[in-house]
Enzyme design. Structure first.
Site, mmCIF file in Angstrom:
data_model
loop_
_atom_site.group_PDB
_atom_site.id
_atom_site.type_symbol
_atom_site.label_atom_id
_atom_site.label_comp_id
_atom_site.label_asym_id
_atom_site.label_seq_id
_atom_site.Cartn_x
_atom_site.Cartn_y
_atom_site.Cartn_z
ATOM 1 N N ALA A 1 0.758 -0.962 -0.161
ATOM 2 C CA ALA A 1 0.062 -0.065 0.125
ATOM 3 C C ALA A 1 1.005 0.861 0.367
ATOM 4 C CB ALA A 1 -1.082 0.113 1.432
ATOM 5 N N ALA A 2 0.691 1.898 -1.540
ATOM 6 C CA ALA A 2 1.390 3.416 -1.319
ATOM 7 C C ALA A 2 1.031 3.701 -2.362
ATOM 8 C CB ALA A 2 3.021 3.395 -1.686
ATOM 9 N N TYR B 1 8.782 10.662 -4.738
ATOM 10 C CA TYR B 1 8.572 9.177 -4.423
ATOM 11 C C TYR B 1 9.432 8.156 -3.999
ATOM 12 C CZ TYR B 1 7.221 4.394 -6.079
ATOM 13 O OH TYR B 1 7.512 3.420 -5.936
ATOM 14 N N LEU C 1 4.439 2.237 -19.165
ATOM 15 C CA LEU C 1 4.293 1.576 -20.954
ATOM 16 C C LEU C 1 3.792 0.637 -21.576
ATOM 17 C CD1 LEU C 1 5.715 3.242 -23.640
ATOM 18 C CD2 LEU C 1 7.691 0.950 -22.916
ATOM 19 N N ALA D 1 3.665 8.252 -26.945
ATOM 20 C CA ALA D 1 4.168 9.114 -26.979
ATOM 21 C C ALA D 1 5.531 8.505 -26.868
ATOM 22 C CB ALA D 1 4.008 9.978 -26.545
ATOM 23 N N ARG E 1 12.544 13.483 -22.452
ATOM 24 C CA ARG E 1 12.006 14.290 -20.638
ATOM 25 C C ARG E 1 12.986 14.375 -19.619
ATOM 26 N NH1 ARG E 1 7.317 9.705 -18.992
ATOM 27 N NH2 ARG E 1 9.527 8.657 -19.627
ATOM 28 N N ASP F 1 15.443 11.681 -17.298
ATOM 29 C CA ASP F 1 15.206 10.414 -18.095
ATOM 30 C C ASP F 1 17.104 9.443 -18.213
ATOM 31 O OD1 ASP F 1 12.997 9.833 -18.216
ATOM 32 O OD2 ASP F 1 12.170 9.536 -19.823
HETATM 33 P P1 NAD Z 1 -1.430 -0.025 -7.404
HETATM 34 O O1 NAD Z 1 -1.768 1.572 -6.949
HETATM 35 O O2 NAD Z 1 -1.990 -1.312 -8.375
HETATM 36 O O3 NAD Z 1 -1.104 -0.848 -5.867
HETATM 37 C C1 NAD Z 1 -1.737 0.105 -4.083
HETATM 38 C C2 NAD Z 1 -2.950 -0.584 -3.953
HETATM 39 O O4 NAD Z 1 -2.663 0.239 -2.323
HETATM 40 C C3 NAD Z 1 -4.193 0.094 -3.885
HETATM 41 O O5 NAD Z 1 -4.404 -1.087 -3.882
HETATM 42 C C4 NAD Z 1 -4.050 1.034 -3.334
HETATM 43 O O6 NAD Z 1 -6.046 1.696 -2.796
HETATM 44 C C5 NAD Z 1 -3.779 0.359 -2.069
HETATM 45 N N1 NAD Z 1 -3.670 2.029 -1.058
HETATM 46 C C6 NAD Z 1 -3.118 2.891 -1.365
HETATM 47 N N2 NAD Z 1 -2.427 3.372 0.085
HETATM 48 C C7 NAD Z 1 -3.543 3.000 1.004
HETATM 49 C C8 NAD Z 1 -3.364 3.552 2.466
HETATM 50 N N3 NAD Z 1 -3.131 3.567 3.243
HETATM 51 N N4 NAD Z 1 -4.306 2.231 2.861
HETATM 52 C C9 NAD Z 1 -4.784 1.531 2.613
HETATM 53 N N5 NAD Z 1 -4.463 1.018 1.106
HETATM 54 C C10 NAD Z 1 -3.705 1.995 0.824
HETATM 55 O O7 NAD Z 1 -0.128 0.168 -7.196
HETATM 56 P P2 NAD Z 1 1.085 -1.083 -8.049
HETATM 57 O O8 NAD Z 1 1.494 -0.858 -9.098
HETATM 58 O O9 NAD Z 1 0.465 -1.883 -7.866
HETATM 59 O O10 NAD Z 1 2.122 -0.606 -6.545
HETATM 60 C C11 NAD Z 1 2.362 -1.573 -5.829
HETATM 61 C C12 NAD Z 1 3.062 -1.170 -4.960
HETATM 62 O O11 NAD Z 1 4.605 -1.976 -5.830
HETATM 63 C C13 NAD Z 1 3.485 -0.057 -4.521
HETATM 64 O O12 NAD Z 1 3.708 0.120 -3.273
HETATM 65 C C14 NAD Z 1 4.625 0.241 -5.994
HETATM 66 O O13 NAD Z 1 5.311 1.764 -4.955
HETATM 67 C C15 NAD Z 1 5.281 -0.287 -5.820
HETATM 68 N N6 NAD Z 1 6.198 -0.298 -6.981
HETATM 69 C C16 NAD Z 1 5.124 -0.390 -8.159
HETATM 70 C C17 NAD Z 1 5.728 -0.691 -9.622
HETATM 71 C C18 NAD Z 1 4.987 -1.163 -10.668
HETATM 72 O O14 NAD Z 1 5.348 -0.952 -11.460
HETATM 73 N N7 NAD Z 1 3.955 -0.956 -10.677
HETATM 74 C C19 NAD Z 1 7.303 -0.312 -9.728
HETATM 75 C C20 NAD Z 1 8.046 -0.627 -8.680
HETATM 76 C C21 NAD Z 1 7.309 -0.729 -6.640
#
Ligand code: NAD
Length: 329
Positions: free
Chosen positions: A73-74, A140, A189, A205, A281, A284
């Protein structure tokens, strides 16, 4: 005993929940659904609530026998974090503080943390190794590094063991075709390219085609979301075995260029994908790839869906059968 997955209704979280259930684990999810989708949960016990709500955390820990936490969650949009840093410190850093406090009170001493390779900032060299300098270039990445440091102190002082997993782009979708990627807004992407194939966008893009790479476009690291799920579960096993806290990168070999992704998507979909070349950008780097040698040797992680065509095929399977994702917003 159960595993608590925070953010379990999100993209990577929901695939991890699916994998945990497949392996016979009991799963509890805490998700505010701020960016997640209830429909993405294939099982488990969902608590709809916010990490920063100490009451719901206390209730959840009291009602379930939680052995370990996987923390997804983040807030995770780089651009947004540079406009609204308060949101990122509040949700990511303070949210993690509340979670760790809840764990301490409940006597839970294992956490696997979904960190990011954005903790490194502009790399000194590629592939990036865990011992390389961490100097985030956006809010972030900085909040994620702060969360890691917080966990390190909670280990030293309170004995809560953690594994932080640092990676770049999650991609692809579950083999069942039932769950996949649905970020709103979408910034990744592969879904953007596939939405262009579906004519939901006019063109894709490409920011700069004059980088010092073979085809001039940036090279990035993409990992199949189910391989990421596997790595998070391996990290739980690692902590269960009594191993100490650790940090691992999760990367996919040499990475893939933006042009390579678009060409492969054309091949997989058989559809036209118009491209709009734009200026580079700011900030990047030409190549961002993480080394996963340590995860391979210590966690035994061996991504089995590393092939770009396979990653895009699984994503296409989801996007073409769910053109509106989980439905109307
Ligand atoms: P996402 O937004 O799909 O999932 C995050 C989930 O956390 C969501 O379901 C959201 O509702 C929940 N959430 C956010 N804040 C909350 C809170 N305060 N309390 C309860 N729930 C909360 O994102 P994702 O792409 O699945 O990413 C998940 C994690 O992986 C994140 O922490 C992100 O930083 C990390 N991450 C993602 C990627 C990527 O490519 N998607 C790459 C590196 C790291």
């Amino acid at each position: 005993m159960a595993i608590l997955v925070t953010g379990g209704a999100g993209y990577i979280g929901s695939h991890t929940v699916a994998e945990l259930l497949d392996r016979g684990e009991e799963v509890v999810v805490l998700d505010s659904l701020v960016t997640g989708h209830r429909e993405s949960l294939l099982g488990g016990k969902l608590y709809v609530g916010d990490l920063r709500d100490k009451e719901i955390l206390a209730k959840l820990f009291a009602e379930n026998d939680i052995e370990a936490v996987i923390h997804f969650a983040a807030s995770s949009l780089v651009g947004e974090s540079m406009k609204d840093p308060v949101k990122y410190y509040d949700n990511n850093v303070y949210g993690t503080q509340c979670l760790l406090e809840g764990m301490q009170k409940a006597g839970v001493d294992k956490i696997v943390f979904s960190s990011t390779a954005a903790t490194y900032g502009e790399p000194e060299k590629v592939p990036i190794e865990e011992t390389d300098r961490t100097q985030p270039s956006n809010v972030y990445g900085e909040t994620k590094l702060t969360m890691e440091r917080m966990m390190s102190w909670f280990d030293k002082v309170l004995g809560i063991k953690y594994v932080a997993l640092r990676y770049f782009n999650a991609a692809g979708a579950h083999a069942s075709g039932k769950i996949g990627e649905d970020h709103r807004p979408e910034s990744h992407l592969i879904p953007l390219v596939l939405q262009t194939a579906l004519k939901q966008r006019e063109s894709i893009a490409v920011f700069g085609d004059d980088y010092p790479t073979e085809d001039g476009t940036c090279i990035r690291d993409y990992i199949h979301v189910s391989d990421l799920a596997d790595a998070h579960i391996r990290a739980v096993t690692y902590l269960r075995s009594g191993s100490g806290s650790n940090v691992f990168n999760l990367g996919n070999g040499l990475g893939f260029s933006v042009k390579e992704v678009i060409e492969t998507a054309k091949e997989v979909t058989g559809l036209d994908i118009p491209v709009a070349i734009q200026e580079r950008r700011a900030g990047d780097p030409a190549v961002l790839v993480a080394s996963s040698d340590k995860a391979r040797s210590v966690l035994g992680w061996n991504p089995s869906r590393a092939d770009l065509k396979e990653i895009i095929r699984s994503a296409w399977n989801w996007h073409s059968s769910h053109p509106q994702g989980y439905g109307e917003a």
